[in-house]
Design a protein around this motif. Sequence first.
Motif, mmCIF file in Angstrom:
data_model
loop_
_atom_site.group_PDB
_atom_site.id
_atom_site.type_symbol
_atom_site.label_atom_id
_atom_site.label_comp_id
_atom_site.label_asym_id
_atom_site.label_seq_id
_atom_site.Cartn_x
_atom_site.Cartn_y
_atom_site.Cartn_z
ATOM 1 N N VAL A 148 -21.850 9.695 -25.017
ATOM 2 C CA VAL A 148 -21.657 11.035 -25.553
ATOM 3 C C VAL A 148 -21.972 11.020 -27.039
ATOM 4 O O VAL A 148 -21.786 9.995 -27.716
ATOM 5 C CB VAL A 148 -20.218 11.528 -25.276
ATOM 6 N N GLN A 149 -22.447 12.135 -27.550
ATOM 7 C CA GLN A 149 -22.742 12.235 -28.974
ATOM 8 C C GLN A 149 -21.457 12.454 -29.774
ATOM 9 O O GLN A 149 -20.469 12.969 -29.240
ATOM 10 C CB GLN A 149 -23.701 13.390 -29.222
ATOM 11 N N PRO A 150 -21.469 12.078 -31.035
ATOM 12 C CA PRO A 150 -20.300 12.363 -31.879
ATOM 13 C C PRO A 150 -19.951 13.843 -31.843
ATOM 14 O O PRO A 150 -20.831 14.706 -31.874
ATOM 15 C CB PRO A 150 -20.775 11.941 -33.274
ATOM 16 N N GLY A 151 -18.657 14.115 -31.750
ATOM 17 C CA GLY A 151 -18.190 15.488 -31.621
ATOM 18 C C GLY A 151 -18.062 15.964 -30.193
ATOM 19 O O GLY A 151 -17.506 17.044 -29.940
ATOM 20 N N GLY A 152 -18.562 15.180 -29.270
ATOM 21 C CA GLY A 152 -18.527 15.568 -27.865
ATOM 22 C C GLY A 152 -17.193 15.249 -27.204
ATOM 23 O O GLY A 152 -16.248 14.769 -27.851
ATOM 24 N N SER A 153 -17.139 15.513 -25.896
ATOM 25 C CA SER A 153 -15.901 15.345 -25.133
ATOM 26 C C SER A 153 -16.165 14.597 -23.840
ATOM 27 O O SER A 153 -17.273 14.660 -23.283
ATOM 28 C CB SER A 153 -15.290 16.718 -24.795
ATOM 29 N N LEU A 154 -15.142 13.927 -23.373
ATOM 30 C CA LEU A 154 -15.149 13.287 -22.068
ATOM 31 C C LEU A 154 -13.750 13.407 -21.478
ATOM 32 O O LEU A 154 -12.762 13.446 -22.220
ATOM 33 C CB LEU A 154 -15.513 11.806 -22.155
ATOM 34 N N ARG A 155 -13.682 13.408 -20.159
ATOM 35 C CA ARG A 155 -12.392 13.339 -19.486
ATOM 36 C C ARG A 155 -12.382 12.125 -18.569
ATOM 37 O O ARG A 155 -13.198 12.033 -17.645
ATOM 38 C CB ARG A 155 -12.078 14.596 -18.683
ATOM 39 N N LEU A 156 -11.479 11.226 -18.830
ATOM 40 C CA LEU A 156 -11.320 10.043 -18.005
ATOM 41 C C LEU A 156 -10.275 10.305 -16.923
ATOM 42 O O LEU A 156 -9.306 11.035 -17.157
ATOM 43 C CB LEU A 156 -10.902 8.849 -18.862
ATOM 44 N N THR A 157 -10.498 9.680 -15.789
ATOM 45 C CA THR A 157 -9.603 9.843 -14.645
ATOM 46 C C THR A 157 -9.112 8.483 -14.184
ATOM 47 O O THR A 157 -9.843 7.490 -14.240
ATOM 48 C CB THR A 157 -10.339 10.538 -13.493
ATOM 49 N N CYS A 158 -7.888 8.449 -13.708
ATOM 50 C CA CYS A 158 -7.240 7.205 -13.304
ATOM 51 C C CYS A 158 -6.455 7.484 -12.025
ATOM 52 O O CYS A 158 -5.677 8.441 -11.977
ATOM 53 C CB CYS A 158 -6.318 6.783 -14.446
ATOM 54 N N THR A 159 -6.666 6.672 -11.007
ATOM 55 C CA THR A 159 -5.955 6.899 -9.757
ATOM 56 C C THR A 159 -5.744 5.583 -9.023
ATOM 57 O O THR A 159 -6.329 4.556 -9.371
ATOM 58 C CB THR A 159 -6.741 7.885 -8.876
ATOM 59 N N ASP A 160 -4.878 5.629 -8.003
ATOM 60 C CA ASP A 160 -4.650 4.479 -7.137
ATOM 61 C C ASP A 160 -4.492 5.009 -5.722
ATOM 62 O O ASP A 160 -3.728 5.950 -5.505
ATOM 63 C CB ASP A 160 -3.403 3.715 -7.561
ATOM 64 N N SER A 161 -5.183 4.412 -4.810
ATOM 65 C CA SER A 161 -5.161 4.934 -3.447
ATOM 66 C C SER A 161 -4.021 4.396 -2.611
ATOM 67 O O SER A 161 -3.673 4.967 -1.582
ATOM 68 C CB SER A 161 -6.488 4.604 -2.749
ATOM 69 N N GLY A 162 -3.400 3.299 -3.074
ATOM 70 C CA GLY A 162 -2.411 2.649 -2.232
ATOM 71 C C GLY A 162 -0.970 2.836 -2.650
ATOM 72 O O GLY A 162 -0.065 2.628 -1.841
ATOM 73 N N PHE A 163 -0.752 3.232 -3.914
ATOM 74 C CA PHE A 163 0.606 3.346 -4.423
ATOM 75 C C PHE A 163 0.825 4.713 -5.048
ATOM 76 O O PHE A 163 -0.093 5.315 -5.576
ATOM 77 C CB PHE A 163 0.883 2.267 -5.481
ATOM 78 N N THR A 164 2.060 5.178 -4.995
ATOM 79 C CA THR A 164 2.420 6.440 -5.624
ATOM 80 C C THR A 164 2.744 6.192 -7.083
ATOM 81 O O THR A 164 3.539 5.317 -7.410
ATOM 82 C CB THR A 164 3.631 7.052 -4.910
ATOM 83 N N LEU A 165 2.131 6.988 -7.944
ATOM 84 C CA LEU A 165 2.257 6.769 -9.388
ATOM 85 C C LEU A 165 3.372 7.555 -10.046
ATOM 86 O O LEU A 165 3.662 7.335 -11.224
ATOM 87 C CB LEU A 165 0.938 7.134 -10.080
ATOM 88 N N ASP A 166 4.020 8.455 -9.322
ATOM 89 C CA ASP A 166 4.903 9.403 -9.997
ATOM 90 C C ASP A 166 6.133 8.774 -10.621
ATOM 91 O O ASP A 166 6.766 9.383 -11.479
ATOM 92 C CB ASP A 166 5.286 10.554 -9.060
ATOM 93 N N THR A 167 6.478 7.555 -10.240
ATOM 94 C CA THR A 167 7.653 6.913 -10.835
ATOM 95 C C THR A 167 7.281 5.945 -11.958
ATOM 96 O O THR A 167 8.145 5.250 -12.489
ATOM 97 C CB THR A 167 8.453 6.154 -9.771
ATOM 98 N N TYR A 168 6.005 5.914 -12.307
ATOM 99 C CA TYR A 168 5.547 5.011 -13.367
ATOM 100 C C TYR A 168 5.146 5.787 -14.611
ATOM 101 O O TYR A 168 4.507 6.838 -14.519
ATOM 102 C CB TYR A 168 4.335 4.210 -12.904
ATOM 103 N N ALA A 169 5.481 5.231 -15.777
ATOM 104 C CA ALA A 169 4.844 5.696 -17.002
ATOM 105 C C ALA A 169 3.401 5.203 -16.976
ATOM 106 O O ALA A 169 3.129 4.072 -16.569
ATOM 107 C CB ALA A 169 5.570 5.158 -18.228
ATOM 108 N N ILE A 170 2.482 6.046 -17.400
ATOM 109 C CA ILE A 170 1.058 5.721 -17.410
ATOM 110 C C ILE A 170 0.570 5.673 -18.853
ATOM 111 O O ILE A 170 0.898 6.555 -19.662
ATOM 112 C CB ILE A 170 0.245 6.759 -16.633
#
Length: 120
Positions: free
Chosen positions: A12-34
């Motif tokens: 990406v060029q300076p000043g631009g934006s990106l959105r990173l995504t993070c997931t896990d297919s085997g475990f539930t993440l709702d009880t973890y700090a990320i």
Amino acid sequence: QLQLVESGGGLVQPGGSLRLTCTDSGFTLDTYAIAWFRQAPGKEREAVSCISSSDGRTYYPDSVKGRFTISRDNAKNTAYLQMNDLKPEDTAVYYCNALQRTTPPIPGVWGQGTQVTVSA
């Protein structure tokens, strides 16, 4: 074993934006700090954001405060890092991590990361 998968990096060029995504297919993440970390060539890995599991509190270091936003969608078992006004010094491999429930919290297993390159 909980191991998150990151995606969304790129060039990406300076000043631009990106959105990173993070997931896990085997475990539930709702009880973890990320947390999102990054590691640039020749530098130590550093935390760039964190979101709690319970009340959604967030943390950012001064280097990214006001430009990066961490969020999570527990229904989708996914966390995000919205990065705006990117600078060349943001170039790094970005990792998300489900923090272990220790005091203080420490990182769990690392994934492969996603490369973010900010360049004209």
